[in-house]
Design a protein around this motif. Structure first.
Motif, PDB file in Angstrom:
ATOM      1  N   TYR A  79       6.264  10.128 -10.258  1.00  0.00           N
ATOM      2  CA  TYR A  79       6.915   9.586  -8.917  1.00  0.00           C
ATOM      3  C   TYR A  79       8.214   8.876  -9.387  1.00  0.00           C
ATOM      4  O   TYR A  79       8.147   8.195 -10.370  1.00  0.00           O
ATOM      5  CB  TYR A  79       5.787   8.482  -8.402  1.00  0.00           C
ATOM      6  N   ASP A  80       9.186   9.081  -8.700  1.00  0.00           N
ATOM      7  CA  ASP A  80      10.526   8.803  -9.016  1.00  0.00           C
ATOM      8  C   ASP A  80      10.467   7.217  -8.362  1.00  0.00           C
ATOM      9  O   ASP A  80       9.622   6.588  -7.770  1.00  0.00           O
ATOM     10  CB  ASP A  80      11.474   9.766  -8.447  1.00  0.00           C
TER      11      ASP A  80
ATOM     12  N   SER B 158       4.865  16.231 -14.013  1.00  0.00           N
ATOM     13  CA  SER B 158       5.073  15.710 -12.365  1.00  0.00           C
ATOM     14  C   SER B 158       4.968  14.261 -12.554  1.00  0.00           C
ATOM     15  O   SER B 158       4.546  13.562 -13.722  1.00  0.00           O
ATOM     16  CB  SER B 158       3.970  16.345 -11.616  1.00  0.00           C
TER      17      SER B 158
ATOM     18  N   VAL C 294      11.634   9.134 -13.680  1.00  0.00           N
ATOM     19  CA  VAL C 294      10.328   9.175 -13.534  1.00  0.00           C
ATOM     20  C   VAL C 294       9.257   8.119 -14.316  1.00  0.00           C
ATOM     21  O   VAL C 294       9.828   8.038 -15.655  1.00  0.00           O
ATOM     22  CB  VAL C 294       9.842  10.423 -13.975  1.00  0.00           C
TER      23      VAL C 294
ATOM     24  N   THR D 254      17.147  10.988 -10.827  1.00  0.00           N
ATOM     25  CA  THR D 254      15.810  10.876 -10.675  1.00  0.00           C
ATOM     26  C   THR D 254      15.303  10.259 -12.139  1.00  0.00           C
ATOM     27  O   THR D 254      15.505  10.624 -13.140  1.00  0.00           O
ATOM     28  CB  THR D 254      15.118  12.071 -10.491  1.00  0.00           C
TER      29      THR D 254
ATOM     30  N   GLY E 286       9.325   6.639  -4.907  1.00  0.00           N
ATOM     31  CA  GLY E 286       7.894   6.641  -4.687  1.00  0.00           C
ATOM     32  C   GLY E 286       7.911   8.367  -4.380  1.00  0.00           C
ATOM     33  O   GLY E 286       6.636   8.610  -4.139  1.00  0.00           O
ATOM     34  N   LYS E 287       8.746   9.211  -4.418  1.00  0.00           N
ATOM     35  CA  LYS E 287       8.453  10.684  -4.147  1.00  0.00           C
ATOM     36  C   LYS E 287       8.006  11.148  -5.280  1.00  0.00           C
ATOM     37  O   LYS E 287       8.391  10.784  -6.433  1.00  0.00           O
ATOM     38  CB  LYS E 287       9.923  11.036  -3.697  1.00  0.00           C
ATOM     39  N   ARG E 288       7.091  12.149  -5.273  1.00  0.00           N
ATOM     40  CA  ARG E 288       6.543  12.857  -6.248  1.00  0.00           C
ATOM     41  C   ARG E 288       7.393  14.142  -6.474  1.00  0.00           C
ATOM     42  O   ARG E 288       7.601  14.816  -5.714  1.00  0.00           O
ATOM     43  CB  ARG E 288       5.002  13.335  -5.970  1.00  0.00           C
TER      44      ARG E 288
END
Length: 214
Positions: free
Chosen positions: A53-54, A51, A130, A128, A57-59
């Motif tokens: 954050y992209d 996991s 990360v 995406t 800022g989205k997890r």
């Protein structure tokens, strides 16, 4: 005499195998003196859940991504690497082809979130990216290594880049820029792993190996 020849041939074969398994890591900036030697996960392994954050800022989590389709996961070293830049451009240029096949394209990097954002803007990236803020993803996939001091100095001298600073760290760590294809059950179906950072998985390689994950 025959026995001696057989023993000699066996010794040469064993040496050749050992050489192929243990390249000169120092050529690629990998500090083996630390005891950390990246070997990477292999086809058939269960992919570690990850996991992060992209760039928005989205997890994101691998478990949620796999609900919608397989994952093409690749690692890159940083915006300072010209080979990374070419790889990112190639993926972006072929993104529609990949997403039309129903896969999630995810890049993971150790560079700081500020540099991730700069990389995304410069390459107009739509997939995406990360930020591996704890360096845990590259560790879990067996790609993490300490960067040799000589290599750090070479990059600083030629590119004016401090790798540790670029990553927001006190020490310089990088991943082998490997590529993994992960099926919806979470298993690795294809791997491109090479300590030589100049060798990367091409888009053609990805497309050719996606069938095993679909």
């Amino acid at each position: 005499m025959n026995r001696f020849i057989l023993l000699l041939l066996f010794s040469c074969l064993a040496s050749a195998v050992a050489f192929s398994q243990d390249p000169d890591y120092s050529k690629f900036g990998i500090d083996v003196r630390s005891g950390i030697i990246p070997h990477g996960l292999v086809t058939g392994d269960k992919a570690p859940e990850f996991s992060g954050y992209d760039q928005t800022g989205k997890r994101i989590t691998s478990s949620s991504l796999l609900q919608s389709g397989p994952i093409v996961l690749f690692f890159y070293r940083g915006k300072w690497c010209s080979i990374d830049s070419k790889c990112l451009d190639n993926i972006q240029d072929s993104l529609n082809i990949l997403t039309d096949m129903g896969v999630n394209v995810i890049a993971v990097t150790p560079e700081s979130i500020e540099n991730v954002e700069e990389t995304v803007r410069f390459h107009n990236i739509k997939f995406t990216v990360v930020y591996d803020c704890q360096e845990q993803i590259m560790k879990d996939f067996g790609l993490y290594f300490n960067v040799m001091g000589d290599y750090q100095q070479m990059i600083k001298k030629t590119l004016n880049i401090d790798i540790a600073f670029n990553n927001g760290r006190e020490a310089a760590h990088l991943p082998v820029p490997a590529t993994y294809i992960i099926n919806r059950q979470g298993y690795i179906t294809a791997v491109f792993f090479d300590p030589d950072f100049s060798h990367r998985a091409s888009v053609a390689w990805v497309i050719r190996n996606l069938a095993s994950a679909l």
